[in-house]
Scaffold this motif. Structure first.
Motif, PDB file in Angstrom:
ATOM      1  N   GLY A   7      36.410  -1.835 -19.983  1.00 48.00           N
ATOM      2  CA  GLY A   7      36.377  -0.444 -20.386  1.00 48.00           C
ATOM      3  C   GLY A   7      37.186   0.421 -19.439  1.00 48.00           C
ATOM      4  O   GLY A   7      37.750  -0.056 -18.446  1.00 48.00           O
ATOM      5  N   ASP A   8      37.254   1.699 -19.719  1.00 44.61           N
ATOM      6  CA  ASP A   8      38.004   2.622 -18.872  1.00 44.61           C
ATOM      7  C   ASP A   8      37.326   2.842 -17.518  1.00 44.61           C
ATOM      8  O   ASP A   8      37.989   3.172 -16.535  1.00 44.61           O
ATOM      9  N   ASN A   9      36.010   2.690 -17.490  1.00 45.23           N
ATOM     10  CA  ASN A   9      35.245   2.909 -16.263  1.00 45.23           C
ATOM     11  C   ASN A   9      34.478   1.646 -15.895  1.00 45.23           C
ATOM     12  O   ASN A   9      33.252   1.601 -15.873  1.00 45.23           O
ATOM     13  N   GLY A  10      35.236   0.587 -15.608  1.00 45.92           N
ATOM     14  CA  GLY A  10      34.628  -0.687 -15.283  1.00 45.92           C
ATOM     15  C   GLY A  10      34.488  -1.571 -16.498  1.00 45.92           C
ATOM     16  O   GLY A  10      34.993  -1.266 -17.583  1.00 45.92           O
ATOM     17  N   PHE A  11      33.787  -2.664 -16.341  1.00 43.22           N
ATOM     18  CA  PHE A  11      33.558  -3.601 -17.437  1.00 43.22           C
ATOM     19  C   PHE A  11      32.238  -3.245 -18.111  1.00 43.22           C
ATOM     20  O   PHE A  11      31.227  -3.005 -17.438  1.00 43.22           O
ATOM     21  N   ASP A  12      32.242  -3.213 -19.424  1.00 43.41           N
ATOM     22  CA  ASP A  12      31.057  -2.836 -20.196  1.00 43.41           C
ATOM     23  C   ASP A  12      30.257  -4.084 -20.554  1.00 43.41           C
ATOM     24  O   ASP A  12      30.731  -4.945 -21.298  1.00 43.41           O
ATOM     25  N   MET A  13      29.046  -4.132 -20.027  1.00 46.64           N
ATOM     26  CA  MET A  13      28.178  -5.286 -20.236  1.00 46.64           C
ATOM     27  C   MET A  13      27.178  -5.008 -21.348  1.00 46.64           C
ATOM     28  O   MET A  13      26.542  -3.947 -21.380  1.00 46.64           O
ATOM     29  N   VAL A  14      27.069  -5.950 -22.279  1.00 46.88           N
ATOM     30  CA  VAL A  14      26.011  -5.930 -23.276  1.00 46.88           C
ATOM     31  C   VAL A  14      25.122  -7.136 -23.022  1.00 46.88           C
ATOM     32  O   VAL A  14      25.593  -8.277 -23.026  1.00 46.88           O
ATOM     33  N   LEU A  15      23.860  -6.892 -22.726  1.00 47.42           N
ATOM     34  CA  LEU A  15      22.875  -7.959 -22.580  1.00 47.42           C
ATOM     35  C   LEU A  15      21.640  -7.512 -23.344  1.00 47.42           C
ATOM     36  O   LEU A  15      20.775  -6.807 -22.817  1.00 47.42           O
ATOM     37  N   SER A  16      21.587  -7.904 -24.587  1.00 47.38           N
ATOM     38  CA  SER A  16      20.554  -7.421 -25.483  1.00 47.38           C
ATOM     39  C   SER A  16      19.181  -7.965 -25.099  1.00 47.38           C
ATOM     40  O   SER A  16      19.037  -9.105 -24.646  1.00 47.38           O
ATOM     41  N   GLY A  17      18.180  -7.135 -25.327  1.00 44.31           N
ATOM     42  CA  GLY A  17      16.811  -7.593 -25.138  1.00 44.31           C
ATOM     43  C   GLY A  17      16.389  -8.648 -26.139  1.00 44.31           C
ATOM     44  O   GLY A  17      15.318  -9.256 -26.001  1.00 44.31           O
ATOM     45  N   GLU A  18      17.240  -8.904 -27.152  1.00 45.63           N
ATOM     46  CA  GLU A  18      16.951  -9.935 -28.152  1.00 45.63           C
ATOM     47  C   GLU A  18      17.362 -11.329 -27.693  1.00 45.63           C
ATOM     48  O   GLU A  18      17.050 -12.318 -28.365  1.00 45.63           O
ATOM     49  N   VAL A  19      18.072 -11.439 -26.557  1.00 46.43           N
ATOM     50  CA  VAL A  19      18.556 -12.747 -26.100  1.00 46.43           C
ATOM     51  C   VAL A  19      17.421 -13.764 -25.931  1.00 46.43           C
ATOM     52  O   VAL A  19      17.528 -14.902 -26.409  1.00 46.43           O
ATOM     53  N   PRO A  20      16.313 -13.422 -25.246  1.00 48.22           N
ATOM     54  CA  PRO A  20      15.237 -14.417 -25.123  1.00 48.22           C
ATOM     55  C   PRO A  20      14.730 -14.934 -26.470  1.00 48.22           C
ATOM     56  O   PRO A  20      14.522 -16.143 -26.643  1.00 48.22           O
ATOM     57  N   LYS A  21      14.538 -14.032 -27.443  1.00 49.60           N
ATOM     58  CA  LYS A  21      14.080 -14.475 -28.763  1.00 49.60           C
ATOM     59  C   LYS A  21      15.110 -15.392 -29.412  1.00 49.60           C
ATOM     60  O   LYS A  21      14.746 -16.392 -30.064  1.00 49.60           O
ATOM     61  N   SER A  22      16.378 -15.068 -29.239  1.00 44.34           N
ATOM     62  CA  SER A  22      17.425 -15.909 -29.828  1.00 44.34           C
ATOM     63  C   SER A  22      17.425 -17.291 -29.202  1.00 44.34           C
ATOM     64  O   SER A  22      17.624 -18.304 -29.886  1.00 44.34           O
TER      65      SER A  22
END
Length: 350
Positions: free
Chosen positions: A233-248
């Motif tokens: 991103g323009d201001n660093g790297f944009d991290m997505v770590l969804s709260g759904e990961v454990p369920k997945s």
């Protein structure tokens, strides 16, 4: 073919402990009292006691670091963050390599990072610092997230199988705290609350010492591919770590386990080196994989002491297992990354 071994692991973290300061700053970004209480409860349950950063914390309310790298209202652009990564990464990598012990005859160098990039980069800095021969084969693994350590070990394994005289230095370095964002969303702030800085260095060769590397396997989980994402991103790297990961993971891992475990059952493995992506991730792996009771204790201990350092973290777990020096034990290492995907490595202590 001759077996391949992970001989030794060295690790290093920066000197600044920042978990409390970063938590207080994040909580101050949340506008609503109800959301702040939710954030506080979730932070208390994170399983993290300490995290480390190249940035010296500032204990004053509303501030992050003492030097003002993160100035409230004016967080740095991506260029400034990359310049800081380029300046700070070599020294931490040198410390991890020194912890690894004497090195000679290195033929290959594999460097993995997803938190910073420069060219000429860390591979060149390491080559010069160690006085490596100019013919050393260099490989950079980028943007594969927390699972990159196992990918790097797979590359080292393949190099030694192709040439039993090969000696491969594998370095995983992440400066995750260079990518804080000034955002009020609770889920995003909880994501930032996980991450710390760290580095690992490892030697892989045909010498029968340490852990025998018995095989690797990857599994893509496209049904959850946007739940872990990492974009510039323009201001660093944009991290997505969804709260759904454990369920997945609970849903996706069981049907893939026979392949990931090399046709064996979970109870056939004594050692479970699971990347501690967070307490809920470790809980999900326990539910999905049913390892022996207490098998994830070393992963939980690394999480408590260091948080999630991205790619080096599973190497910290493997180092703890190697220090027990109990031969004849079968193990599985597992780490997760963007995609959603899982990289696994089967190994045995010798």
């Amino acid at each position: 073919m001759s077996p391949v071994f992970l001989n030794r692991i060295g690790t290093a973290v920066p000197v600044h402990e920042v978990h409390g300061t970063f938590r207080a700053f994040a909580e101050g970004l949340i506008p609503g009292e109800r959301e702040r209480r939710l954030f506080s409860r979730m932070a208390d349950r994170s399983g993290i006691a300490r995290r480390w950063s190249i940035l010296e914390p500032d204990g004053r309310p509303g501030l992050v670091d003492r030097e003002g790298f993160y100035e409230p209202g004016r967080f740095p652009a991506t260029r400034a963050r990359m310049e800081r990564w380029e300046a700070e990464a070599p020294a931490l990598a040198f410390r991890a390599v020194e912890a690894l012990g004497p090195l000679d005859g290195i033929t290959h160098l594999v460097v993995a990072s997803c938190t910073g990039f420069a060219a000429p980069g860390l591979d060149h800095a390491l080559s010069a610092h160690l006085g490596l021969d100019e013919t050393v084969a260099r490989t950079n693994v980028g943007f594969m997230g927390c699972q990159a350590a196992i990918v790097a070990l797979r590359l080292a394994h393949d190099a030694v199988r192709a040439d039993p005289e090969a000696r491969v230095l594998v370095v995983n370095l992440e400066l995750c705290t260079l990518h804080l964002q000034e955002r009020p969303e609770v889920e995003q702030l909880l994501c930032f609350l996980l991450f710390g800085d760290g580095c690992s260095a490892a030697l892989v060769s045909a010498e029968p010492e340490g852990l025998r590397l018995d095989g690797f396997r990857c599994a893509l989980m496209p049904e959850a591919e946007e739940q872990i994402a990492w974009r510039v991103g323009d201001n660093g790297f944009d991290m997505v770590l969804s709260g759904e990961v454990p369920k997945s993971l609970v849903r996706a891992l069981p049907p893939r386990l026979p392949a990931l475990l090399g046709g064996r059952e979970a109870e056939d493995y004594d050692l479970w080196a699971i990347h501690p992506g967070g307490r809920s991730v470790l809980d999900a792996v326990e539910e999905a994989c049913r390892p022996p009771q207490g098998a994830l204790s070393q992963s939980r201990a690394v999480l408590a002491e260091h948080g999630n350092m991205s790619s080096p973290t599973v190497m910290f777990v493997l180092r703890a297992m190697m220090e027990e020096r109990a031969p004849g034990r079968r193990g599985i290492a597992m780490a997760f990354g963007p995609g959603l995907s899982a990289e696994t490595m089967r190994f045995a202590t010798v």
